[in-house]
Write a protein that holds these residues in place. Structure first.
Motif, PDB file in Angstrom:
ATOM      1  N   SER A  81       0.813  -1.219   0.000  1.00 53.95           N
ATOM      2  CA  SER A  81       0.000   0.000   0.000  1.00 53.95           C
ATOM      3  C   SER A  81       0.843   1.264   0.000  1.00 53.95           C
ATOM      4  CB  SER A  81      -0.941   0.015   1.209  1.00 53.95           C
ATOM      5  OG  SER A  81      -1.889  -1.014   1.095  1.00 53.95           O
ATOM      6  N   ARG A  84       1.776   2.092  -3.457  1.00 52.55           N
ATOM      7  CA  ARG A  84       0.598   2.591  -4.184  1.00 52.55           C
ATOM      8  C   ARG A  84       0.358   4.065  -3.847  1.00 52.55           C
ATOM      9  NH1 ARG A  84      -0.752  -2.641  -2.818  1.00 52.55           N
ATOM     10  NH2 ARG A  84      -1.036  -3.943  -4.666  1.00 52.55           N
ATOM     11  N   LEU A 122      -6.059   5.382  -9.265  1.00 54.28           N
ATOM     12  CA  LEU A 122      -5.793   4.128  -9.960  1.00 54.28           C
ATOM     13  C   LEU A 122      -6.631   4.073 -11.236  1.00 54.28           C
ATOM     14  CD1 LEU A 122      -4.455   1.275  -9.889  1.00 54.28           C
ATOM     15  CD2 LEU A 122      -6.523   0.501  -8.717  1.00 54.28           C
ATOM     16  N   ARG A 125      -5.490  -2.088 -13.015  1.00 58.16           N
ATOM     17  CA  ARG A 125      -4.646  -3.071 -12.335  1.00 58.16           C
ATOM     18  C   ARG A 125      -4.677  -4.329 -13.196  1.00 58.16           C
ATOM     19  NH1 ARG A 125      -6.589  -3.182  -6.951  1.00 58.16           N
ATOM     20  NH2 ARG A 125      -4.975  -1.671  -6.456  1.00 58.16           N
ATOM     21  N   GLU A 131       0.296  -1.751 -12.149  1.00 60.33           N
ATOM     22  CA  GLU A 131      -0.810  -0.832 -11.930  1.00 60.33           C
ATOM     23  C   GLU A 131      -0.529   0.487 -12.634  1.00 60.33           C
ATOM     24  OE1 GLU A 131      -1.970  -2.597  -7.518  1.00 60.33           O
ATOM     25  OE2 GLU A 131      -1.372  -0.504  -7.692  1.00 60.33           O
ATOM     26  N   TYR A 133      -1.662   4.506 -12.808  1.00 61.67           N
ATOM     27  CA  TYR A 133      -2.316   5.611 -12.133  1.00 61.67           C
ATOM     28  C   TYR A 133      -2.395   6.781 -13.109  1.00 61.67           C
ATOM     29  CZ  TYR A 133      -1.685   2.894  -7.932  1.00 61.67           C
ATOM     30  OH  TYR A 133      -1.750   1.886  -7.003  1.00 61.67           O
TER      31      TYR A 133
END
Length: 145
Positions: A81, A84, A122, A125, A131, A133
């Motif tokens: 996380s 992210r 986001l 995925r 991922e 963004y």
């Protein structure tokens, strides 16, 4: 009955020049940013156009105002996380920088505003844990007659 207003796009030559100027400007913040390309298996950033630059106002003397909408994509391979959140933070920092440091478009084109139209979020995925963004931005500029 309301009528729809036809969008008046700038010339293809102007569109290309604006995209080149914006890419060059963004490279001042991140030298590795690409145009319309994200590397498939590593982190990277990309400038992408939302739609072609278009005129928002046209004047009798030939001058006009125009808008260029663009997105900045950030491909990440996060493992947790924190990574992210770092990806979103990086894009939001770039958005703040862009709002304070406008590009030079040259050729009698003057930027009047650069603003974020979204915060970083986001976008996608993938099964391989990559991922993407995205942050969306709008730049408005004037062209003399």
């Amino acid at each position: 009955m309301p009528t729809s207003k036809k969008i008046s796009y700038v010339t293809a030559r102007e569109q290309e020049g604006i995209s080149r100027a914006v890419l060059s400007w963004l490279k001042k913040h991140n030298p590795d940013i690409e145009f319309e390309y994200l590397p498939p298996e590593r982190s990277g950033m990309s400038l992408t156009t939302i739609q072609g630059a278009y005129k928002t106002a046209q004047y009798i003397d030939g001058s006009y105002e125009a808008q260029y909408q663009f997105g900045i994509l950030y491909r990440s391979l996060p493992t947790d996380s924190e990574e992210r959140l770092d990806a979103e933070s990086e894009l939001n920092k770039l958005g703040e920088w862009a709002e304070e440091n406008w590009p030079d478009l040259g050729d009698g084109k003057n930027v009047t505003t650069v603003q974020r139209t979204s915060s970083a979020s986001l976008l996608a995925r993938y099964e391989d844990k990559v991922e993407d963004y995205q942050i969306l931005m709008t730049m408005e500029y004037e062209v003399g007659g």
